[in-house]
Design a protein around this motif. Sequence first.
Motif, mmCIF file in Angstrom:
data_model
loop_
_atom_site.group_PDB
_atom_site.id
_atom_site.type_symbol
_atom_site.label_atom_id
_atom_site.label_comp_id
_atom_site.label_asym_id
_atom_site.label_seq_id
_atom_site.Cartn_x
_atom_site.Cartn_y
_atom_site.Cartn_z
ATOM 1 N N TYR A 108 8.927 15.042 -7.555
ATOM 2 C CA TYR A 108 7.761 14.165 -7.485
ATOM 3 C C TYR A 108 6.840 14.512 -8.649
ATOM 4 C CZ TYR A 108 9.533 13.483 -2.788
ATOM 5 O OH TYR A 108 10.349 13.208 -1.714
ATOM 6 N N LYS A 109 6.531 13.534 -9.475
ATOM 7 C CA LYS A 109 5.790 13.773 -10.710
ATOM 8 C C LYS A 109 4.311 13.447 -10.574
ATOM 9 C CE LYS A 109 6.100 13.055 -15.639
ATOM 10 N NZ LYS A 109 6.817 12.447 -16.735
ATOM 11 N N ALA A 110 3.470 14.320 -11.123
ATOM 12 C CA ALA A 110 2.035 14.057 -11.186
ATOM 13 C C ALA A 110 1.820 12.825 -12.057
ATOM 14 C CB ALA A 110 1.301 15.256 -11.763
ATOM 15 N N GLY A 111 0.937 11.946 -11.599
ATOM 16 C CA GLY A 111 0.682 10.701 -12.310
ATOM 17 C C GLY A 111 1.379 9.511 -11.695
ATOM 18 N N ASP A 112 2.395 9.768 -10.832
ATOM 19 C CA ASP A 112 3.108 8.684 -10.153
ATOM 20 C C ASP A 112 2.350 8.259 -8.897
ATOM 21 O OD1 ASP A 112 5.096 8.750 -12.048
ATOM 22 O OD2 ASP A 112 6.575 9.752 -10.777
ATOM 23 N N LYS A 113 2.774 7.149 -8.314
ATOM 24 C CA LYS A 113 2.216 6.732 -7.029
ATOM 25 C C LYS A 113 2.457 7.832 -6.007
ATOM 26 C CE LYS A 113 2.547 1.725 -7.400
ATOM 27 N NZ LYS A 113 3.153 0.514 -6.824
ATOM 28 N N ALA A 114 1.496 8.011 -5.116
ATOM 29 C CA ALA A 114 1.541 9.126 -4.165
ATOM 30 C C ALA A 114 2.316 8.823 -2.891
ATOM 31 C CB ALA A 114 0.126 9.551 -3.806
ATOM 32 N N ASN A 163 -13.516 8.625 -6.259
ATOM 33 C CA ASN A 163 -13.309 9.303 -4.987
ATOM 34 C C ASN A 163 -11.818 9.384 -4.731
ATOM 35 O OD1 ASN A 163 -15.955 9.811 -4.359
ATOM 36 N ND2 ASN A 163 -16.255 7.830 -3.393
ATOM 37 N N GLY A 164 -11.374 10.530 -4.312
ATOM 38 C CA GLY A 164 -9.968 10.727 -4.005
ATOM 39 C C GLY A 164 -9.829 11.539 -2.740
ATOM 40 N N ASP A 165 -8.605 11.883 -2.401
ATOM 41 C CA ASP A 165 -8.337 12.663 -1.201
ATOM 42 C C ASP A 165 -7.584 13.933 -1.563
ATOM 43 O OD1 ASP A 165 -9.455 10.825 0.645
ATOM 44 O OD2 ASP A 165 -7.646 9.605 0.549
ATOM 45 N N GLU A 166 -7.864 14.982 -0.807
ATOM 46 C CA GLU A 166 -7.112 16.227 -0.911
ATOM 47 C C GLU A 166 -6.362 16.403 0.403
ATOM 48 O OE1 GLU A 166 -8.693 20.257 -2.393
ATOM 49 O OE2 GLU A 166 -8.652 20.437 -0.204
ATOM 50 N N ARG A 195 -1.405 21.668 -1.677
ATOM 51 C CA ARG A 195 -2.485 20.682 -1.698
ATOM 52 C C ARG A 195 -2.131 19.592 -2.691
ATOM 53 N NH1 ARG A 195 -6.509 25.222 -1.567
ATOM 54 N NH2 ARG A 195 -7.056 25.386 0.625
ATOM 55 N N VAL A 196 -2.245 18.358 -2.245
ATOM 56 C CA VAL A 196 -1.973 17.199 -3.100
ATOM 57 C C VAL A 196 -3.275 16.418 -3.241
ATOM 58 C CG1 VAL A 196 -0.638 15.086 -3.389
ATOM 59 C CG2 VAL A 196 0.426 17.089 -2.306
ATOM 60 N N HIS A 197 -3.730 16.257 -4.459
ATOM 61 C CA HIS A 197 -4.953 15.510 -4.747
ATOM 62 C C HIS A 197 -4.547 14.118 -5.228
ATOM 63 C CE1 HIS A 197 -7.297 19.304 -4.741
ATOM 64 N NE2 HIS A 197 -6.152 19.795 -5.177
ATOM 65 N N THR A 198 -5.074 13.093 -4.579
ATOM 66 C CA THR A 198 -4.738 11.718 -4.950
ATOM 67 C C THR A 198 -6.011 10.959 -5.317
ATOM 68 O OG1 THR A 198 -4.899 10.921 -2.666
ATOM 69 C CG2 THR A 198 -2.728 11.681 -3.420
ATOM 70 N N VAL A 199 -5.832 9.939 -6.152
ATOM 71 C CA VAL A 199 -6.952 9.075 -6.534
ATOM 72 C C VAL A 199 -6.501 7.626 -6.482
ATOM 73 C CG1 VAL A 199 -8.213 10.735 -7.953
ATOM 74 C CG2 VAL A 199 -6.394 9.397 -8.977
ATOM 75 N N PRO A 200 -7.400 6.722 -6.047
ATOM 76 C CA PRO A 200 -7.056 5.295 -5.978
ATOM 77 C C PRO A 200 -7.325 4.605 -7.316
ATOM 78 C CG PRO A 200 -9.209 5.663 -5.013
ATOM 79 C CD PRO A 200 -8.709 7.002 -5.461
ATOM 80 N N LEU A 201 -6.402 4.773 -8.247
ATOM 81 C CA LEU A 201 -6.626 4.202 -9.569
ATOM 82 C C LEU A 201 -6.391 2.695 -9.608
ATOM 83 C CD1 LEU A 201 -5.084 6.966 -11.806
ATOM 84 C CD2 LEU A 201 -7.465 6.553 -11.275
ATOM 85 N N LYS A 202 -5.660 2.185 -8.651
ATOM 86 C CA LYS A 202 -5.457 0.743 -8.526
ATOM 87 C C LYS A 202 -5.829 0.369 -7.102
ATOM 88 C CE LYS A 202 -2.045 0.504 -12.155
ATOM 89 N NZ LYS A 202 -0.681 0.211 -12.546
ATOM 90 N N PRO A 203 -6.309 -0.855 -6.876
ATOM 91 C CA PRO A 203 -6.811 -1.218 -5.545
ATOM 92 C C PRO A 203 -5.830 -1.009 -4.398
ATOM 93 C CG PRO A 203 -7.327 -2.914 -7.152
ATOM 94 C CD PRO A 203 -6.449 -1.922 -7.848
#
Length: 197
Positions: A45-51, A75-78, A109-117
Amino acid sequence: MKNYFKTIPLIISALMIFSFTACDKKTVEGFSSDSLCIVCNGVSYKAGDKADKLLKALGSPVNTISQTSCHYGENGDEHTYEYYFGNGGFVAVSDGDYTDFKRYAGILRVHTVPLKPTADYICDIDCYTSAITTDKGITIGSSKADVIKAYGDKFTDEGEGFIRYYDGQPAPDTPSLLFYIPENRVEFFSVSAAINI
């Protein structure tokens, strides 16, 4: 003598093919942008890909908190996952029932961000468990020599046991792979996309 001159072009062609193959092989050795991932249960699983695929594979986290991403200002989630030894190997625990497990084996810990709606993306992955590895099999407990053998010696020494491999010029917003190696053993590693998608 005539046959000798016919074989020279064949030998040169073979050497050229070998040199191109060697160059191609060299690009996969050491650190590259393909190294910005973790391996969980044999899947990368690559950083930068969809979570979504990673989060589904990991199951329910023990905790999720919302926070502002340090890289994106969004705003993102951990999502935090706990691992234990038991039932024949590493087990991620999400329901709070630890009775069948022998001992604590660390967290992810996986940090995600909503870069697309409609989608969250993997921003950073912080690993404190040997249940997860890097693309080259480095994990908690690996030696510094193992890390350098896998990724090469072109890292930035950040002091106090931290070394970082940058996918480009060293800068805060450059994708990177970070290792914390005090006392010659990996205690933590982090994969960061650090890019706007």
